[in-house]
Design a protein around this motif. Structure first.
Motif, short mmCIF file in Angstrom:
data_model
loop_
_atom_site.label_atom_id
_atom_site.label_comp_id
_atom_site.label_asym_id
_atom_site.label_seq_id
_atom_site.Cartn_x
_atom_site.Cartn_y
_atom_site.Cartn_z
N GLY A 21 -18.10 -22.30 25.21
CA GLY A 21 -19.33 -21.77 24.65
C GLY A 21 -20.48 -22.75 24.75
O GLY A 21 -20.28 -23.96 24.80
N ALA A 22 -21.68 -22.24 24.80
CA ALA A 22 -22.87 -23.07 24.86
C ALA A 22 -23.18 -23.61 23.47
O ALA A 22 -23.00 -22.92 22.47
N LEU A 23 -23.61 -24.86 23.39
CA LEU A 23 -23.98 -25.45 22.11
C LEU A 23 -25.47 -25.23 21.87
O LEU A 23 -26.28 -25.40 22.77
N GLY A 24 -25.81 -24.85 20.68
CA GLY A 24 -27.21 -24.63 20.35
C GLY A 24 -27.71 -23.28 20.85
O GLY A 24 -26.94 -22.37 21.11
N PRO A 25 -29.00 -23.15 21.02
CA PRO A 25 -29.61 -21.86 21.39
C PRO A 25 -29.60 -21.60 22.90
O PRO A 25 -30.58 -21.13 23.46
N TYR A 26 -28.51 -21.93 23.57
CA TYR A 26 -28.43 -21.79 25.02
C TYR A 26 -27.46 -20.68 25.38
O TYR A 26 -26.63 -20.28 24.59
N SER A 27 -27.54 -20.19 26.60
CA SER A 27 -26.60 -19.19 27.09
C SER A 27 -25.97 -19.67 28.39
O SER A 27 -26.48 -20.56 29.05
N GLN A 28 -24.83 -19.08 28.76
CA GLN A 28 -24.14 -19.48 29.98
C GLN A 28 -24.90 -19.02 31.22
O GLN A 28 -24.80 -19.64 32.27
N GLY A 29 -25.63 -17.97 31.11
CA GLY A 29 -26.40 -17.47 32.24
C GLY A 29 -27.42 -16.44 31.79
O GLY A 29 -27.31 -15.89 30.70
N ILE A 30 -28.40 -16.18 32.63
CA ILE A 30 -29.44 -15.17 32.36
C ILE A 30 -29.58 -14.31 33.60
O ILE A 30 -29.69 -14.83 34.72
N SER A 31 -29.56 -13.02 33.43
CA SER A 31 -29.78 -12.08 34.52
C SER A 31 -31.15 -11.44 34.34
O SER A 31 -31.45 -10.87 33.29
#
Length: 35
Positions: A13-23
């Protein structure tokens, strides 16, 4: 264009307000880090 966060339980999982990817439209933006 629609913006959608991409995530999977098969990756850490991403730490903080991040995501693994954006489409966005036909593009996928990803980020990562090597150990």
């Amino acid at each position: 264009m629609s913006k959608q966060a991409i995530s999977t339980s098969a990756a850490p999982g991403a730490l903080g307000p991040y995501s693994q990817g954006i489409s966005i439209g036909n593009l996928v933006y990803t980020s990562g880090q090597l150990g």
